[in-house]
Scaffold this active site. Sequence first.
Site, PDB file in Angstrom:
ATOM      1  N   PRO A 190       0.529  -1.358   0.225  1.00  0.00           N
ATOM      2  CA  PRO A 190      -0.202  -0.170   0.116  1.00  0.00           C
ATOM      3  C   PRO A 190       1.375   1.222   0.140  1.00  0.00           C
ATOM      4  CG  PRO A 190      -1.029  -1.802   1.207  1.00  0.00           C
ATOM      5  CD  PRO A 190       0.329  -2.038   1.110  1.00  0.00           C
ATOM      6  N   CYS A 191       0.760   2.468  -0.750  1.00  0.00           N
ATOM      7  CA  CYS A 191       1.353   3.464  -1.117  1.00  0.00           C
ATOM      8  C   CYS A 191       0.952   4.423  -0.098  1.00  0.00           C
ATOM      9  CB  CYS A 191       1.368   3.598  -2.243  1.00  0.00           C
ATOM     10  SG  CYS A 191      -0.405   4.162  -3.237  1.00  0.00           S
ATOM     11  N   GLN A 192      -0.288   4.297   0.049  1.00  0.00           N
ATOM     12  CA  GLN A 192      -1.055   5.548   0.932  1.00  0.00           C
ATOM     13  C   GLN A 192       0.219   6.879   1.947  1.00  0.00           C
ATOM     14  OE1 GLN A 192      -2.533   2.699   1.653  1.00  0.00           O
ATOM     15  NE2 GLN A 192      -4.265   3.010   0.955  1.00  0.00           N
TER      16      GLN A 192
ATOM     17  N   PHE B  25       3.353   6.895   1.776  1.00  0.00           N
ATOM     18  CA  PHE B  25       4.315   7.571   1.309  1.00  0.00           C
ATOM     19  C   PHE B  25       3.915   8.726   0.232  1.00  0.00           C
ATOM     20  CE2 PHE B  25       5.063   3.002   1.950  1.00  0.00           C
ATOM     21  CZ  PHE B  25       5.585   2.865   2.942  1.00  0.00           C
TER      22      PHE B  25
END
Length: 376
Positions: A112-114, A116
């Site tokens: 998951p990229c949230q 960053f």
Amino acid sequence: MIPQEKKDKKNYSYIKEYLINDGKISNIKKNSINVISLFSGCGGFDIGAKLTGFNVAVSVDNDDQCVETLKKNRVFNNCKIIHKDINLLVPKDLKKFYKKKNNKLIIIAGPPCQPFSKAGYWITNKQRLIEKDPRNLFPSLFRFIKELKPDGFVIENVESLLHPSNIKIVEYIEKNILKLKYNFQRYKINSADFGVPQKRKRVFFIASKKKFKSILEKTHGSKNEIKYNKNLKLYEPVKNWIDQYENLKFSDNYDSTAGKYHEDLKKIPKGKNYIHLTKKSGYRNPKFVAGKRYWSFLLKLDPNQPSPTIISSPGHWEGPFHWSNRRLRIKELAAIQTFPSDYIFYGSRRSVQKQIGNAVPPILAKEILKHLKNNI
């Protein structure tokens, strides 16, 4: 399996598409490289592995809509699809789904990229959790790598992972790769450079137990670039991938842009956004102020260029919009991400757009994994 061109005589363009569920790709050789896919989403990375000739043995995701999408596609009939939180999964339990004796193993993952993403930049560094964010699943990922000891692996994330605010997590990733005795290459990649009809920037960590004997070379470029590099192909124009979906039968009743900014959208040229209607662009009667809106506000496709990034959860007036002043259809969004034309998605329109927007473009994944295959 590569996208095939066929001439569209009416529009004088080349339509590009390919199939994945026709059974032709299911005949994987017994000595194929095995793949464990973590954070699989709707399967973009997994399709790329299939296109490379790999055996996707296991796909894991915690989103029920994504899991149903994977299950609906014939190409994954021989893949163990697991709907579970990665933190609750025991790595060694996955070994029973593949044979390691004479086969190599790789892990592919897009955590998951949230934690960053650029969306978090408005929070001060003191307030941002970054590596302590509970959504940061890199420690869990490295637990799988440590226990399963793959021959190589690929980690994908958003471009903003390289922002100074995220330096600690980048150091954490690279430190752990080296600690586990892998060699690695880090690339900041624009998908358009690898045959995707979309300008989409992402970061990839490509790791191998062996020393790398080559670097990843881009396959596509601008007209100026191909003058000096004959190995490059011209960037993919988005029209070649979506013109076949112009027929109303592909509409899902979401085409219309009737509403507050409809007339403004009509005034914007192909490839431009709301800034065209500002003083900065010399517009006679400025409607907006440059820099006061998201860049994607009223953004319109240029049919002869790669699309801007397809995002997972756009606002009501965030693009890209079709050059004919309508919203993009699901089949078009999937094609811009280079999903096969026969790929089946499960869920509501909002859910499917989120799945597509979060995915790794399969054609890009294929190039990344082909590079890893040559270096393990």
